[in-house]
Design a protein around this motif. Structure first.
Motif, short mmCIF file in Angstrom:
data_model
loop_
_atom_site.label_atom_id
_atom_site.label_comp_id
_atom_site.label_asym_id
_atom_site.label_seq_id
_atom_site.Cartn_x
_atom_site.Cartn_y
_atom_site.Cartn_z
N UNK A 238 0.86 -1.19 0.00
CA UNK A 238 0.00 0.00 0.00
C UNK A 238 0.89 1.23 0.00
N UNK A 239 0.66 2.08 -0.99
CA UNK A 239 1.41 3.34 -1.11
C UNK A 239 0.41 4.47 -1.12
N UNK B 38 -2.59 13.45 -16.05
CA UNK B 38 -3.19 14.77 -16.20
C UNK B 38 -2.93 15.71 -15.04
N UNK B 39 -2.87 15.19 -13.83
CA UNK B 39 -2.70 16.12 -12.72
C UNK B 39 -1.97 15.49 -11.55
N UNK B 40 -1.57 16.36 -10.63
CA UNK B 40 -0.88 15.89 -9.43
C UNK B 40 -1.94 15.65 -8.37
N UNK B 41 -2.43 14.44 -8.31
CA UNK B 41 -3.46 14.12 -7.34
C UNK B 41 -2.89 13.26 -6.22
N UNK B 42 -3.57 13.27 -5.11
CA UNK B 42 -3.17 12.47 -3.96
C UNK B 42 -3.95 11.16 -4.05
N UNK B 43 -3.22 10.03 -3.98
CA UNK B 43 -3.84 8.72 -4.18
C UNK B 43 -3.35 7.74 -3.13
N UNK B 44 -4.11 6.67 -3.00
CA UNK B 44 -3.72 5.50 -2.22
C UNK B 44 -3.84 4.31 -3.16
N UNK B 45 -2.73 3.61 -3.40
CA UNK B 45 -2.74 2.51 -4.35
C UNK B 45 -2.31 1.21 -3.67
N UNK B 46 -2.83 0.10 -4.19
CA UNK B 46 -2.39 -1.22 -3.78
C UNK B 46 -1.64 -1.83 -4.95
N UNK B 47 -0.39 -2.21 -4.70
CA UNK B 47 0.50 -2.68 -5.75
C UNK B 47 0.81 -4.16 -5.52
N UNK B 48 0.74 -4.95 -6.59
CA UNK B 48 1.09 -6.35 -6.50
C UNK B 48 2.58 -6.52 -6.23
N UNK B 49 2.93 -7.45 -5.36
CA UNK B 49 4.34 -7.63 -4.99
C UNK B 49 5.16 -8.25 -6.11
N UNK B 50 4.56 -9.03 -6.98
CA UNK B 50 5.32 -9.70 -8.02
C UNK B 50 5.53 -8.86 -9.26
N UNK C 126 4.50 -5.62 -9.70
CA UNK C 126 4.63 -4.20 -9.39
C UNK C 126 3.58 -3.36 -10.13
N UNK C 127 2.46 -3.98 -10.50
CA UNK C 127 1.36 -3.27 -11.15
C UNK C 127 0.37 -2.77 -10.10
N UNK C 128 -0.26 -1.64 -10.39
CA UNK C 128 -1.30 -1.09 -9.51
C UNK C 128 -2.57 -1.91 -9.72
N UNK C 129 -3.07 -2.51 -8.64
CA UNK C 129 -4.30 -3.30 -8.70
C UNK C 129 -5.52 -2.50 -8.26
N UNK C 130 -5.34 -1.60 -7.32
CA UNK C 130 -6.46 -0.83 -6.82
C UNK C 130 -5.99 0.59 -6.55
N UNK C 131 -6.83 1.54 -6.85
CA UNK C 131 -6.48 2.95 -6.64
C UNK C 131 -7.66 3.65 -5.99
N UNK C 132 -7.33 4.54 -5.08
CA UNK C 132 -8.33 5.35 -4.41
C UNK C 132 -7.83 6.78 -4.42
N UNK C 133 -8.64 7.67 -4.96
CA UNK C 133 -8.27 9.09 -4.99
C UNK C 133 -8.63 9.72 -3.66
N UNK C 134 -7.68 10.40 -3.06
CA UNK C 134 -7.87 11.04 -1.77
C UNK C 134 -8.05 12.54 -1.93
N UNK C 135 -8.81 13.13 -1.04
CA UNK C 135 -8.97 14.58 -1.10
C UNK C 135 -7.78 15.22 -0.40
#
Length: 190
Positions: A126-127, A166-178, A180-189
């Motif tokens: 989680x990043x 497109x923009x500099x947004x704040x996000x929370x991503x879940x990345x696969x360990x093998x 290194x692809x983003x599997x889930x993304x959540x945009x944060x305010x």
């Protein structure tokens, strides 16, 4: 669900349906027709694979599954017909090439299987942070889409890359360990 995700999600069910249809139509008059349909469907997927390989995370996983299957088939294929004729030198050469091909096939299957195992059967990384940069890697025929989030570089699919570029947004991503692809993304305010 996008068209690319739908196509990628239908690959393995289509393979199973085609295999079942070929087995049922074997030794009947319908076999040539079923064979042509299966051939056309297979050719369609082979043409679409390079076009949609980084279009969805499902397509990335399909590619890894395909690598596992092809690696195992490559490893097992030479073992079916070991040559039992000729001099001992001919047998030794054949056995050496058989072992080499089997080891290479096992290596490909292990590489892709390890990625699948780490992506799906271990906790994801989680990043959380600001998207600092989005770029395409260079040097290969099909470039990877890379994004730097909180000083960590991760791979993304093409649609997600377009949104993050497109923009500099704040996000929370879940990345696969093998992979290194983003599997889930959540945009944060902010």
């Amino acid at each position: 669900m996008t068209t690319a995700e739908f196509i990628a999600a239908c690959v393995w069910p289509s393979v199973l349906v085609c295999a079942f249809a070929l087995l049922k139509a074997r030794n009947t008059a319908a076999f040539p027709y079923v064979g042509k349909i299966v051939f056309a469907l297979g050719l369609t997927y082979i043409v679409l694979l390079p076009l949609y390989d980084k279009s969805s995370i499902i397509a990335v996983n399909d590619l890894h599954i395909f690598m596992v299957v092809m690696g195992l088939m490559t490893a097992g294929a030479p073992l079916w017909q070991l040559p039992l004729y000729g001099s001992w030198r001919d047998k030794a050469k054949a056995l050496g090439s058989t072992i080499l091909i089997a080891v290479l096939g096992c290596g490909v299957a292990w590489y892709a299987g390890r990625m699948l195992f780490l992506d799906h059967l271990t906790p994801r990384i989680v990043i959380e942070g600001l998207v600092e940069r989005a770029w395409r890697s260079s040097g290969s025929r099909k470039a990877d889409y890379l994004v730097r989030i909180a000083n960590e570089t991760v791979k993304t699919t093409e649609p997600l890359y377009e949104r993050l570029q497109k923009g500099r947004s704040r996000v929370r991503v879940e990345v696969g360990r093998g992979s290194n692809y983003v599997y889930d993304i959540e945009y944060l305010s902010d």
